[in-house]
Design a protein around this motif. Structure first.
Motif, PDB file in Angstrom:
ATOM      1  N   LYS A   9       0.813  -1.213   0.000  1.00  0.00           N
ATOM      2  CA  LYS A   9       0.000   0.000   0.000  1.00  0.00           C
ATOM      3  C   LYS A   9       0.848   1.265   0.000  1.00  0.00           C
ATOM      4  CE  LYS A   9      -0.731  -0.030   4.988  1.00  0.00           C
ATOM      5  NZ  LYS A   9      -1.732  -0.185   6.022  1.00  0.00           N
ATOM      6  N   TRP A  10       2.116   1.175   0.442  1.00  0.00           N
ATOM      7  CA  TRP A  10       2.979   2.351   0.494  1.00  0.00           C
ATOM      8  C   TRP A  10       3.836   2.497  -0.755  1.00  0.00           C
ATOM      9  CZ3 TRP A  10       1.498   5.567   3.995  1.00  0.00           C
ATOM     10  CH2 TRP A  10       0.912   5.092   5.162  1.00  0.00           C
ATOM     11  N   SER A  11       4.007   1.442  -1.535  1.00  0.00           N
ATOM     12  CA  SER A  11       4.917   1.505  -2.681  1.00  0.00           C
ATOM     13  C   SER A  11       4.448   2.497  -3.748  1.00  0.00           C
ATOM     14  CB  SER A  11       5.118   0.120  -3.287  1.00  0.00           C
ATOM     15  OG  SER A  11       3.889  -0.377  -3.763  1.00  0.00           O
ATOM     16  N   ALA A  12       3.167   2.732  -3.860  1.00  0.00           N
ATOM     17  CA  ALA A  12       2.674   3.679  -4.853  1.00  0.00           C
ATOM     18  C   ALA A  12       3.052   5.111  -4.496  1.00  0.00           C
ATOM     19  CB  ALA A  12       1.172   3.541  -4.998  1.00  0.00           C
ATOM     20  N   MET A  13       3.256   5.381  -3.218  1.00  0.00           N
ATOM     21  CA  MET A  13       3.584   6.741  -2.785  1.00  0.00           C
ATOM     22  C   MET A  13       5.089   6.979  -2.678  1.00  0.00           C
ATOM     23  SD  MET A  13       0.527   7.658  -0.114  1.00  0.00           S
ATOM     24  CE  MET A  13       1.209   6.777   1.241  1.00  0.00           C
ATOM     25  N   MET A  14       5.905   5.982  -2.993  1.00  0.00           N
ATOM     26  CA  MET A  14       7.349   6.138  -2.874  1.00  0.00           C
ATOM     27  C   MET A  14       7.925   6.702  -4.161  1.00  0.00           C
ATOM     28  SD  MET A  14       8.401   2.705  -0.796  1.00  0.00           S
ATOM     29  CE  MET A  14      10.111   3.160  -0.688  1.00  0.00           C
ATOM     30  N   LEU A  15       8.870   7.593  -4.011  1.00  0.00           N
ATOM     31  CA  LEU A  15       9.564   8.149  -5.173  1.00  0.00           C
ATOM     32  C   LEU A  15      10.562   7.124  -5.703  1.00  0.00           C
ATOM     33  CD1 LEU A  15      10.280  11.728  -3.818  1.00  0.00           C
ATOM     34  CD2 LEU A  15       8.573  11.084  -5.513  1.00  0.00           C
ATOM     35  N   PRO A  16      10.847   7.151  -6.997  1.00  0.00           N
ATOM     36  CA  PRO A  16      11.827   6.213  -7.557  1.00  0.00           C
ATOM     37  C   PRO A  16      13.198   6.313  -6.883  1.00  0.00           C
ATOM     38  CG  PRO A  16      10.649   7.329  -9.315  1.00  0.00           C
ATOM     39  CD  PRO A  16      10.231   7.966  -8.024  1.00  0.00           C
ATOM     40  N   GLU A  17      13.571   7.523  -6.449  1.00  0.00           N
ATOM     41  CA  GLU A  17      14.848   7.697  -5.758  1.00  0.00           C
ATOM     42  C   GLU A  17      14.867   6.940  -4.440  1.00  0.00           C
ATOM     43  OE1 GLU A  17      12.969  10.354  -6.759  1.00  0.00           O
ATOM     44  OE2 GLU A  17      14.118  10.978  -8.527  1.00  0.00           O
ATOM     45  N   HIS A  18      13.724   6.932  -3.754  1.00  0.00           N
ATOM     46  CA  HIS A  18      13.642   6.218  -2.481  1.00  0.00           C
ATOM     47  C   HIS A  18      13.725   4.712  -2.695  1.00  0.00           C
ATOM     48  CE1 HIS A  18      11.344   9.896  -0.777  1.00  0.00           C
ATOM     49  NE2 HIS A  18      12.644  10.061  -0.677  1.00  0.00           N
ATOM     50  N   VAL A  19      13.063   4.228  -3.734  1.00  0.00           N
ATOM     51  CA  VAL A  19      13.097   2.802  -4.049  1.00  0.00           C
ATOM     52  C   VAL A  19      14.533   2.383  -4.368  1.00  0.00           C
ATOM     53  CG1 VAL A  19      12.305   1.034  -5.663  1.00  0.00           C
ATOM     54  CG2 VAL A  19      10.711   2.779  -4.849  1.00  0.00           C
ATOM     55  N   LYS A  20      15.245   3.213  -5.143  1.00  0.00           N
ATOM     56  CA  LYS A  20      16.635   2.924  -5.498  1.00  0.00           C
ATOM     57  C   LYS A  20      17.514   2.879  -4.251  1.00  0.00           C
ATOM     58  CE  LYS A  20      20.522   4.716  -8.101  1.00  0.00           C
ATOM     59  NZ  LYS A  20      21.077   5.866  -8.814  1.00  0.00           N
ATOM     60  N   LEU A  21      17.343   3.835  -3.347  1.00  0.00           N
ATOM     61  CA  LEU A  21      18.128   3.858  -2.107  1.00  0.00           C
ATOM     62  C   LEU A  21      17.832   2.639  -1.228  1.00  0.00           C
ATOM     63  CD1 LEU A  21      17.988   7.639  -1.159  1.00  0.00           C
ATOM     64  CD2 LEU A  21      19.984   6.332  -1.894  1.00  0.00           C
ATOM     65  N   LEU A  22      16.573   2.227  -1.167  1.00  0.00           N
ATOM     66  CA  LEU A  22      16.223   1.041  -0.379  1.00  0.00           C
ATOM     67  C   LEU A  22      16.859  -0.218  -0.962  1.00  0.00           C
ATOM     68  CD1 LEU A  22      12.467   1.684   0.473  1.00  0.00           C
ATOM     69  CD2 LEU A  22      14.390   1.565   2.068  1.00  0.00           C
ATOM     70  N   ARG A  23      16.884  -0.340  -2.279  1.00  0.00           N
ATOM     71  CA  ARG A  23      17.517  -1.505  -2.911  1.00  0.00           C
ATOM     72  C   ARG A  23      19.015  -1.517  -2.655  1.00  0.00           C
ATOM     73  NH1 ARG A  23      13.835  -1.085  -8.114  1.00  0.00           N
ATOM     74  NH2 ARG A  23      12.106  -2.349  -7.378  1.00  0.00           N
ATOM     75  N   GLU A  24      19.660  -0.349  -2.758  1.00  0.00           N
ATOM     76  CA  GLU A  24      21.102  -0.264  -2.480  1.00  0.00           C
ATOM     77  C   GLU A  24      21.386  -0.633  -1.024  1.00  0.00           C
ATOM     78  OE1 GLU A  24      22.266   3.673  -3.568  1.00  0.00           O
ATOM     79  OE2 GLU A  24      22.124   3.266  -5.718  1.00  0.00           O
ATOM     80  N   TRP A  25      20.514  -0.197  -0.132  1.00  0.00           N
ATOM     81  CA  TRP A  25      20.685  -0.490   1.285  1.00  0.00           C
ATOM     82  C   TRP A  25      20.578  -1.993   1.542  1.00  0.00           C
ATOM     83  CZ3 TRP A  25      16.490  -0.766   5.296  1.00  0.00           C
ATOM     84  CH2 TRP A  25      17.014  -0.789   6.572  1.00  0.00           C
TER      85      TRP A  25
END
Length: 106
Positions: A9-25
């Motif tokens: 439910k939160w993934s639609a509100m996440m910016l692509p930059e945030h998704v990229k940072l989470l994957r790197e983390w």
């Protein structure tokens, strides 16, 4: 009972930059730090490598890579001091600084 969809439910509100940072983390969590060896441990590895090579007996090497730790076994085919690697029969080259333990199979 509450049917929660978790992060969906939160993934639609996440910016692509945030998704990229989470994957790197998450990728950083899978990296294993190299074990630090003291002089006595390095000397023991050296002795075991030389003994396995001269006596043609099998050896078990515990090796470090950034993705994790693994074990490889076999007889030593070649030791190259100048390029600093060990070559086991039917195996790839293993750099000296990636070996963190060498055990003789007797």
């Amino acid at each position: 009972m509450n049917k929660d969809r978790g992060t969906i439910k939160w993934s639609a509100m996440m910016l692509p930059e945030h998704v990229k940072l989470l994957r790197e983390w998450q990728e950083e969590d899978t990296i294993v730090t190299q074990p630090q060896l003291d002089e006595a441990q390095l000397e023991q590895i050296n002795i075991n490598l030389q003994r396995a090579y001269t006596e043609h007996c099998p050896i078990q090497l515990k090796v470090w890579e950034q993705t994790g730790l693994y074990t490889v076994s076999g007889a030593i085919q070649k030791i190259n001091i100048h390029e600093q690697y060990v070559k086991l029969i039917n195996s790839e080259r293993i750099q000296f600084h990636h070996i963190y333990e060498a055990l003789l199979d007797e």
